[in-house]
Write a protein that holds these residues in place. Structure first.
Motif, mmCIF file in Angstrom:
data_model
loop_
_atom_site.group_PDB
_atom_site.id
_atom_site.type_symbol
_atom_site.label_atom_id
_atom_site.label_comp_id
_atom_site.label_asym_id
_atom_site.label_seq_id
_atom_site.Cartn_x
_atom_site.Cartn_y
_atom_site.Cartn_z
ATOM 1 N N THR A 73 0.802 -1.229 0.000
ATOM 2 C CA THR A 73 0.000 0.000 0.000
ATOM 3 C C THR A 73 0.832 1.275 0.000
ATOM 4 O OG1 THR A 73 -0.147 -0.083 2.415
ATOM 5 C CG2 THR A 73 -1.955 -1.086 1.167
ATOM 6 N N HIS A 74 2.096 1.205 -0.384
ATOM 7 C CA HIS A 74 2.945 2.401 -0.440
ATOM 8 C C HIS A 74 3.046 3.084 0.917
ATOM 9 C CE1 HIS A 74 0.995 1.910 -4.451
ATOM 10 N NE2 HIS A 74 2.228 2.075 -4.898
ATOM 11 N N GLU A 75 3.033 2.290 1.983
ATOM 12 C CA GLU A 75 3.134 2.851 3.338
ATOM 13 C C GLU A 75 4.393 3.708 3.436
ATOM 14 O OE1 GLU A 75 2.011 3.224 7.455
ATOM 15 O OE2 GLU A 75 0.985 2.031 5.930
ATOM 16 N N PRO A 76 4.249 4.980 3.810
ATOM 17 C CA PRO A 76 5.436 5.837 3.914
ATOM 18 C C PRO A 76 6.389 5.333 4.988
ATOM 19 C CG PRO A 76 3.409 7.124 3.941
ATOM 20 C CD PRO A 76 3.016 5.693 4.123
ATOM 21 N N ASP A 77 7.678 5.556 4.776
ATOM 22 C CA ASP A 77 8.647 5.229 5.811
ATOM 23 C C ASP A 77 8.403 6.124 7.015
ATOM 24 O OD1 ASP A 77 9.929 3.307 4.241
ATOM 25 O OD2 ASP A 77 11.149 4.843 3.253
ATOM 26 N N ASP A 78 8.977 5.742 8.152
ATOM 27 C CA ASP A 78 8.791 6.529 9.365
ATOM 28 C C ASP A 78 9.139 7.990 9.120
ATOM 29 O OD1 ASP A 78 8.054 4.274 10.681
ATOM 30 O OD2 ASP A 78 10.017 3.890 11.576
ATOM 31 N N GLY A 79 8.161 8.836 9.344
ATOM 32 C CA GLY A 79 8.391 10.265 9.205
ATOM 33 C C GLY A 79 8.350 10.769 7.780
ATOM 34 N N LYS A 126 6.396 11.008 1.322
ATOM 35 C CA LYS A 126 6.406 10.806 -0.117
ATOM 36 C C LYS A 126 5.926 9.392 -0.453
ATOM 37 C CE LYS A 126 10.098 14.151 -0.969
ATOM 38 N NZ LYS A 126 11.451 14.380 -1.523
ATOM 39 N N PHE A 127 4.614 9.259 -0.641
ATOM 40 C CA PHE A 127 4.042 7.962 -0.969
ATOM 41 C C PHE A 127 4.636 7.417 -2.268
ATOM 42 C CE2 PHE A 127 0.936 10.169 1.611
ATOM 43 C CZ PHE A 127 0.431 9.198 2.449
ATOM 44 N N ALA A 128 4.802 8.293 -3.250
ATOM 45 C CA ALA A 128 5.254 7.856 -4.570
ATOM 46 C C ALA A 128 6.644 7.239 -4.532
ATOM 47 C CB ALA A 128 5.237 9.034 -5.542
ATOM 48 N N SER A 129 7.427 7.549 -3.509
ATOM 49 C CA SER A 129 8.775 6.987 -3.431
ATOM 50 C C SER A 129 8.744 5.478 -3.226
ATOM 51 C CB SER A 129 9.559 7.651 -2.294
ATOM 52 O OG SER A 129 8.997 7.320 -1.035
ATOM 53 N N ARG A 130 7.610 4.958 -2.754
ATOM 54 C CA ARG A 130 7.463 3.518 -2.560
ATOM 55 C C ARG A 130 6.883 2.830 -3.790
ATOM 56 N NH1 ARG A 130 7.198 1.889 2.681
ATOM 57 N NH2 ARG A 130 7.450 -0.166 1.751
ATOM 58 N N ASP A 131 6.565 3.607 -4.810
ATOM 59 C CA ASP A 131 5.948 3.047 -6.014
ATOM 60 C C ASP A 131 7.036 2.529 -6.954
ATOM 61 O OD1 ASP A 131 3.902 2.324 -7.726
ATOM 62 O OD2 ASP A 131 3.912 4.252 -8.768
ATOM 63 N N THR A 132 7.732 1.500 -6.494
ATOM 64 C CA THR A 132 8.841 0.938 -7.255
ATOM 65 C C THR A 132 8.340 -0.056 -8.296
ATOM 66 O OG1 THR A 132 9.116 -0.878 -5.689
ATOM 67 C CG2 THR A 132 10.325 1.166 -5.235
ATOM 68 N N VAL A 163 -2.017 15.770 4.218
ATOM 69 C CA VAL A 163 -2.077 17.233 4.228
ATOM 70 C C VAL A 163 -0.837 17.809 3.560
ATOM 71 C CG1 VAL A 163 -1.981 19.276 5.720
ATOM 72 C CG2 VAL A 163 -3.583 17.419 6.236
ATOM 73 N N SER A 164 0.314 17.207 3.840
ATOM 74 C CA SER A 164 1.573 17.736 3.310
ATOM 75 C C SER A 164 1.651 17.650 1.788
ATOM 76 C CB SER A 164 2.759 16.989 3.927
ATOM 77 O OG SER A 164 2.833 15.670 3.432
ATOM 78 N N CYS A 165 0.881 16.724 1.198
ATOM 79 C CA CYS A 165 0.899 16.598 -0.264
ATOM 80 C C CYS A 165 -0.406 17.089 -0.882
ATOM 81 C CB CYS A 165 1.177 15.157 -0.687
ATOM 82 S SG CYS A 165 -0.080 13.959 -0.186
ATOM 83 N N GLY A 166 -1.166 17.857 -0.106
ATOM 84 C CA GLY A 166 -2.404 18.422 -0.630
ATOM 85 C C GLY A 166 -3.460 17.389 -0.960
ATOM 86 N N TRP A 167 -3.473 16.269 -0.221
ATOM 87 C CA TRP A 167 -4.429 15.185 -0.420
ATOM 88 C C TRP A 167 -4.308 14.562 -1.810
ATOM 89 C CZ3 TRP A 167 -6.842 13.355 3.798
ATOM 90 C CH2 TRP A 167 -6.893 14.197 4.916
ATOM 91 N N ALA A 168 -3.137 14.693 -2.422
ATOM 92 C CA ALA A 168 -2.881 14.096 -3.740
ATOM 93 C C ALA A 168 -1.539 13.382 -3.683
ATOM 94 C CB ALA A 168 -2.887 15.165 -4.820
ATOM 95 N N PRO A 169 -1.481 12.202 -3.057
ATOM 96 C CA PRO A 169 -0.193 11.546 -2.793
ATOM 97 C C PRO A 169 0.564 11.089 -4.026
ATOM 98 C CG PRO A 169 -2.014 10.076 -2.278
ATOM 99 C CD PRO A 169 -2.613 11.432 -2.528
ATOM 100 N N PHE A 170 -0.119 10.941 -5.155
ATOM 101 C CA PHE A 170 0.570 10.442 -6.342
ATOM 102 C C PHE A 170 0.524 11.430 -7.497
ATOM 103 C CE2 PHE A 170 -0.403 6.743 -3.838
ATOM 104 C CZ PHE A 170 0.784 6.033 -3.893
ATOM 105 N N SER A 171 0.304 12.704 -7.182
ATOM 106 C CA SER A 171 0.334 13.713 -8.237
ATOM 107 C C SER A 171 1.763 13.920 -8.694
ATOM 108 C CB SER A 171 -0.244 15.036 -7.732
ATOM 109 O OG SER A 171 0.523 15.526 -6.650
ATOM 110 N N ILE A 172 1.926 14.220 -9.955
ATOM 111 C CA ILE A 172 3.254 14.401 -10.537
ATOM 112 C C ILE A 172 3.509 15.884 -10.743
ATOM 113 C CG2 ILE A 172 4.738 13.924 -12.515
ATOM 114 C CD1 ILE A 172 3.161 11.364 -12.961
ATOM 115 N N THR A 173 4.564 16.347 -10.160
ATOM 116 C CA THR A 173 4.932 17.745 -10.314
ATOM 117 C C THR A 173 6.056 17.854 -11.326
ATOM 118 O OG1 THR A 173 4.342 18.192 -8.019
ATOM 119 C CG2 THR A 173 5.751 19.805 -9.130
ATOM 120 N N LYS A 174 5.836 18.632 -12.377
ATOM 121 C CA LYS A 174 6.857 18.776 -13.405
ATOM 122 C C LYS A 174 8.013 19.617 -12.889
ATOM 123 C CE LYS A 174 3.882 18.375 -17.482
ATOM 124 N NZ LYS A 174 3.466 19.048 -18.742
ATOM 125 N N GLU A 175 9.192 19.212 -13.309
ATOM 126 C CA GLU A 175 10.362 20.003 -12.968
ATOM 127 C C GLU A 175 10.311 21.310 -13.754
ATOM 128 O OE1 GLU A 175 12.645 19.372 -10.774
ATOM 129 O OE2 GLU A 175 11.763 17.445 -10.206
#
Length: 292
Positions: free
Chosen positions: A201-207, A210-216, A273-285
């Motif tokens: 479930t893409h559980e974030p690491d402690d603290g 970034k949910f998407a970082s677990r989407d390997t 809250v920290s990701c604006g309720w959009a944990p898998f939104s992609i922000t363009k560089e």
């Protein structure tokens, strides 16, 4: 029974009244009861050793949520007993101190959870959460609620199913003998019970937030395999299994899962809250323009 008034005599009195027999403590719990995160547990048996009983007492009986949790679990246990589901010990007695019924529909169920957060936030008893944040979550109900499953059955969710709560035979078979610790068990509307195992479930690491970082790539492969297993069963059985599969295959399933999980886990609330309720939104560089 309040934990502040507990002693061996009071525990014996309760056990003997429930078993209608003289009792004695077992497993050394008279002086060293088992202790979980929320409860203290005493083990006793009748003098004839024909019946055993466990008494589970909340650690903090003054917590305003204790009555709700006890009443909720008692309701779950009574349904289990009525359905004659194996591996669970029968409930003999429960003494809740509050009466908070969950809504019958999925919409009422999730809305009531968020509303309770709002009440706590207004009373400044929701650590790290504000009323505005809870209102933002509530505003997403229409996006994630599935109307066609609003009155689908509620299903049993253990809430803390791990190796510590599964009792197996003490032999080479390791056959499952019992399931224990239903302190977090719930009867959950189907559309909110259809979830991937926690390790998928893409559980974030402690603290981390970034949910998407677990989407390997491995995570995606494992989730695909799990979904295929559910699809096979859904195809064979239809009914609830098919509805379960349809919820899991939604494109927005990961975001939806963390949205409703945030209704009961303050750590996930903060992460969302920290990701604006959009944990898998992609922000363009930001694009860098070349200068002559």
């Amino acid at each position: 029974m309040k934990s502040s008034t507990l002693n061996s005599k009071s525990i014996l009195t309760v056990a003997e009244s429930l078993l209608d027999s003289a009792c004695h403590f077992t497993l050394g719990t008279e002086t060293a009861p088992f202790a979980g995160g929320e409860y203290i547990i005493y083990s006793l048996e009748s003098e004839s050793k024909s019946r055993s009983i466990c008494l589970r007492i909340p650690r903090d009986s003054t917590n305003p949520h204790v009555g709700f949790l006890v009443a909720q679990e008692a309701g779950v246990r009574r349904r289990i007993d009525a359905a004659r589901i194996p591996l669970f010990q029968p409930l003999l007695f429960a003494d809740p101190t509050a009466d908070n019924e969950l809504g019958e529909t999925a919409l009422n169920w999730i809305t009531s959870k968020i509303n309770r957060k709002i009440v706590r936030a207004k009373a400044n008893t929701l650590p790290g959460g504000t009323v505005a944040e809870c209102e933002d979550q509530k505003n997403l109900v229409a996006e994630y609620w599935i109307p066609e499953l609003d009155t689908a059955p509620h299903v049993l969710v253990h809430g803390d199913l791990s190796g510590n709560n599964i009792i197996v035979a003490d032999d080479d078979t390791f056959a499952v003998k019992s399931i224990i610790d239903l302190g977090w068990a719930e009867l959950v509307p189907l559309q909110f019970a259809a979830v991937y195992p926690r390790f998928l479930t893409h559980e974030p690491d402690d603290g981390a937030v970034k949910f998407a970082s677990r989407d390997t790539e491995q995570m995606r492969e494992d989730r695909t395999f799990y979904l295929q297993c559910i699809q096979g069963r859904a195809t064979r059985e239809g009914g609830i299994a098919l509805d379960y599969y349809r919820v899991l295959e939604r494109e927005d399933e990961p975001s939806r899962y963390w949205w409703f999980t945030a209704a009961s886990r303050i750590g996930i609330h903060k992460a969302m809250v920290s990701c604006g309720w959009a944990p898998f939104s992609i922000t363009k560089e930001p694009e860098i323009e070349e200068r002559p």
